[in-house]
Scaffold this motif. Structure first.
Motif, short mmCIF file in Angstrom:
data_model
loop_
_atom_site.label_atom_id
_atom_site.label_comp_id
_atom_site.label_asym_id
_atom_site.label_seq_id
_atom_site.Cartn_x
_atom_site.Cartn_y
_atom_site.Cartn_z
N HIS A 37 0.81 -1.22 0.00
CA HIS A 37 0.00 0.00 0.00
C HIS A 37 0.84 1.26 0.00
CE1 HIS A 37 -2.91 -3.06 1.31
NE2 HIS A 37 -3.79 -2.25 0.74
N GLY A 38 2.12 1.13 -0.39
CA GLY A 38 2.93 2.32 -0.57
C GLY A 38 3.41 2.95 0.72
N SER A 39 3.63 2.15 1.77
CA SER A 39 4.05 2.71 3.05
C SER A 39 5.47 3.20 3.00
CB SER A 39 3.93 1.62 4.13
OG SER A 39 4.93 0.65 3.94
N SER A 40 5.88 3.92 4.06
CA SER A 40 7.25 4.37 4.16
C SER A 40 8.20 3.20 4.25
CB SER A 40 7.42 5.28 5.38
OG SER A 40 7.06 4.59 6.57
N MET A 41 7.76 2.07 4.81
CA MET A 41 8.62 0.90 4.89
C MET A 41 8.98 0.42 3.49
SD MET A 41 8.06 -2.61 7.04
CE MET A 41 8.12 -1.66 8.57
N ASN A 42 8.03 0.46 2.56
CA ASN A 42 8.32 0.06 1.19
C ASN A 42 9.25 1.07 0.53
OD1 ASN A 42 7.85 -1.62 -1.19
ND2 ASN A 42 6.81 0.19 -1.98
N ARG A 43 9.03 2.35 0.78
CA ARG A 43 9.85 3.36 0.11
C ARG A 43 11.30 3.29 0.55
NH1 ARG A 43 5.12 6.33 0.99
NH2 ARG A 43 5.94 7.29 2.89
N GLU A 44 11.56 2.93 1.80
CA GLU A 44 12.93 2.90 2.27
C GLU A 44 13.68 1.65 1.83
OE1 GLU A 44 12.64 -0.38 4.72
OE2 GLU A 44 14.27 0.91 5.26
N SER A 45 12.96 0.64 1.29
CA SER A 45 13.59 -0.63 1.00
C SER A 45 14.66 -0.53 -0.07
CB SER A 45 12.53 -1.65 0.56
OG SER A 45 11.93 -1.25 -0.64
N ASP A 46 14.57 0.44 -0.96
CA ASP A 46 15.54 0.56 -2.03
C ASP A 46 16.80 1.30 -1.61
OD1 ASP A 46 13.83 -0.77 -3.63
OD2 ASP A 46 13.15 0.98 -4.76
N SER A 47 16.87 1.78 -0.39
CA SER A 47 18.04 2.54 0.01
C SER A 47 18.74 1.99 1.25
CB SER A 47 17.63 4.00 0.29
OG SER A 47 16.67 4.04 1.33
N MET A 48 18.38 0.77 1.65
CA MET A 48 18.97 0.20 2.84
C MET A 48 20.36 -0.35 2.58
SD MET A 48 15.76 -1.57 4.74
CE MET A 48 16.69 -1.63 6.26
N ALA A 49 21.19 -0.36 3.60
CA ALA A 49 22.56 -0.84 3.44
C ALA A 49 22.58 -2.33 3.15
CB ALA A 49 23.35 -0.56 4.71
N PRO A 50 23.46 -2.78 2.22
CA PRO A 50 23.53 -4.19 1.87
C PRO A 50 24.03 -5.03 3.04
CG PRO A 50 24.59 -2.83 0.20
CD PRO A 50 24.33 -1.97 1.39
N SER A 51 23.60 -6.29 3.08
CA SER A 51 24.07 -7.23 4.09
C SER A 51 23.88 -8.64 3.59
CB SER A 51 23.27 -7.04 5.39
OG SER A 51 23.54 -8.10 6.28
N THR A 52 24.78 -9.54 3.95
CA THR A 52 24.59 -10.94 3.61
C THR A 52 24.02 -11.71 4.78
OG1 THR A 52 26.88 -11.37 4.26
CG2 THR A 52 26.45 -10.96 1.92
N GLY A 53 23.79 -11.05 5.92
CA GLY A 53 23.36 -11.74 7.12
C GLY A 53 21.91 -11.54 7.46
N THR A 54 21.64 -10.87 8.59
CA THR A 54 20.29 -10.79 9.12
C THR A 54 19.58 -9.49 8.81
OG1 THR A 54 21.17 -9.98 11.22
CG2 THR A 54 20.87 -12.36 11.00
N ASN A 55 20.22 -8.54 8.13
CA ASN A 55 19.57 -7.28 7.79
C ASN A 55 18.88 -7.37 6.44
OD1 ASN A 55 20.62 -6.08 10.12
ND2 ASN A 55 22.51 -5.52 9.06
N ARG A 56 17.91 -6.50 6.24
CA ARG A 56 17.31 -6.39 4.91
C ARG A 56 18.30 -5.72 3.96
NH1 ARG A 56 11.95 -3.31 6.19
NH2 ARG A 56 13.26 -2.53 7.88
N ILE A 57 18.11 -5.96 2.67
CA ILE A 57 18.96 -5.32 1.66
C ILE A 57 18.08 -4.51 0.72
CG2 ILE A 57 20.64 -7.20 1.79
CD1 ILE A 57 19.61 -8.10 -1.01
N ALA A 58 18.70 -3.63 -0.02
CA ALA A 58 17.96 -2.85 -1.01
C ALA A 58 17.39 -3.77 -2.08
CB ALA A 58 18.89 -1.82 -1.65
N ALA A 59 16.23 -3.42 -2.61
CA ALA A 59 15.59 -4.24 -3.64
C ALA A 59 16.45 -4.33 -4.90
CB ALA A 59 14.22 -3.67 -3.99
N THR A 60 17.33 -3.35 -5.10
CA THR A 60 18.19 -3.32 -6.28
C THR A 60 19.56 -3.95 -6.03
OG1 THR A 60 18.92 -1.11 -5.64
CG2 THR A 60 17.11 -1.26 -7.25
N ALA A 61 19.80 -4.47 -4.83
CA ALA A 61 21.14 -4.92 -4.44
C ALA A 61 21.39 -6.38 -4.77
CB ALA A 61 21.36 -4.69 -2.95
N VAL A 62 22.67 -6.67 -5.05
CA VAL A 62 23.19 -8.04 -5.10
C VAL A 62 24.39 -8.05 -4.17
CG1 VAL A 62 24.19 -9.87 -6.51
CG2 VAL A 62 22.45 -8.34 -7.49
N VAL A 63 24.30 -8.79 -3.07
CA VAL A 63 25.37 -8.79 -2.09
C VAL A 63 25.75 -10.22 -1.73
CG1 VAL A 63 24.64 -6.58 -1.11
CG2 VAL A 63 23.78 -8.70 -0.13
N GLY A 64 26.99 -10.41 -1.32
CA GLY A 64 27.42 -11.73 -0.91
C GLY A 64 28.89 -11.95 -1.18
#
Length: 243
Positions: free
Chosen positions: A28-55
C-alpha cells in the motif's frame, strides 16, 4: 523434470507470519516500502535494497555460478495482503485460498519481474518446488520458469505445529538446502520467511518479498550462502551478460 529457461522480460521487501504483515504495508505504498531501495547491503540478518546483489560471490562470478548449475535458489513469496499469514497444516493441504493471505497486485508484479530476469539469464532450473500456501504457489506460477511441484517441507512455521514444531521445520529446511541438484542444473524453492527462534541460516528470516538467497549445498555440512539478490536486481544481472 528439467526445464531450460530462455526468454523475455516483464515489469514487476520488508518482513513474515505476524512479521509478514509488513508486506501489506509495502503493497500500500508505506514508508517501509519506500525505504527498502536505500537500505545498506548485508549478507546476514539485515534487509537489503531491492536493487542490491550482495554476498561472497557477485557480478560475473555469480552469473557464471548460476548458469553452471549446482545451486539452490531460495525465494520468498511476493508482497501479500494484510490477512493473517499463519496457516494450519489442514488449511495448507486443502489449498483453500479464501482462508489464507494472498499476493497483492504488487506481489504478483514482483514475481513476474523476477521470473523474467531468470529467463533472460537462461538459468538451467531443473525443478521449481513451492510451499503449499496460496501465496507461495501463486509466486511459483508467476515466476514462469518451469513446472511447479508443491512440497510440504517448504511450508511456513505455523503448519508445523502438529508436525514436530520448530525443530522439525528447521531440520526440513536444512535438508532442502543440502539437496544436490542434478548435474548442471539449479533448484528453485519458493517459500515464506523463516519465522522461528534462532533461525538457521539466519538470512532466511531477513529476506524481503521476492528476494532470492543463493546457496551452494554441502551434503553432510553447512550449506554455503553465496549471494542475496534483491527483487529489482535481476535486470542489472542480465545486463552483465557478455560484458
Amino acid at each position: 523434470m528439467t526445464t531450460l529457461i530462455a526468454g523475455a522480460a516483464q515489469a514487476g521487501q520488508t518482513t513474515g507470519s505476524s512479521m509478514d504483515r509488513a508486506d501489506s504495508m509495502a503493497a500500500h505504498g508505506s514508508s517501509m516500502n519506500r525505504e527498502s531501495d536505500s537500505m545498506a547491503p548485508s549478507t546476514g540478518t539485515n534487509r537489503i535494497a531491492a536493487t542490491a546483489v550482495v554476498g561472497t560471490v557477485t557480478g560475473q562470478a555469480l552469473l557464471r555460478r548460476l548458469q553452471r548449475g549446482g545451486l539452490i535458489l531460495w525465494i520468498r513469496h511476493g508482497a501479500r495482503d494484510d490477512r493473517p499469514g499463519d496457516v494450519s497444516d489442514a488449511q495448507a493441504a486443502a489449498h483453500n485460498c479464501a482462508e489464507q493471505s494472498r499476493l497483492t497486485a504488487q506481489g504478483k508484479a514482483q514475481a513476474r519481474a523476477v521470473g523474467a530476469g531468470m529467463r533472460e539469464l537462461n538459468l538451467p532450473i531443473a525443478a521449481v518446488h513451492a510451499a503449499r500456501l496460496c501465496r507461495t504457489r501463486a509466486t511459483a506460477r508467476l515466476l514462469n520458469v518451469g513446472p511447479v511441484k508443491t512440497d510440504a517441507s517448504l511450508d511456513e512455521a505455523s503448519t508445523w505445529h502438529d508436525r514436530g514444531g520448530d525443530a522439525a521445520y528447521q531440520q526440513a529446511v536444512f535438508k532442502l538446502l543440502s539437496t544436490t541438484p542434478p548435474k548442471g542444473k539449479d533448484i528453485l524453492d519458493v517459500t515464506s520467511k523463516l519465522t522461528v527462534p534462532n533461525p538457521r541460516p539466519p538470512v532466511l528470516a531477513a529476506l524481503g518479498p521476492a528476494e532470492v538467497a543463493v546457496f551452494a549445498p554441502n551434503p553432510g555440512g553447512q550449506p554455503q550462502l553465496l549471494a542475496r539478490i534483491g527483487r529489482k536486481a535481476w535486470r542489472q544481472l542480465a545486463q552483465k551478460v557478455g560484458q
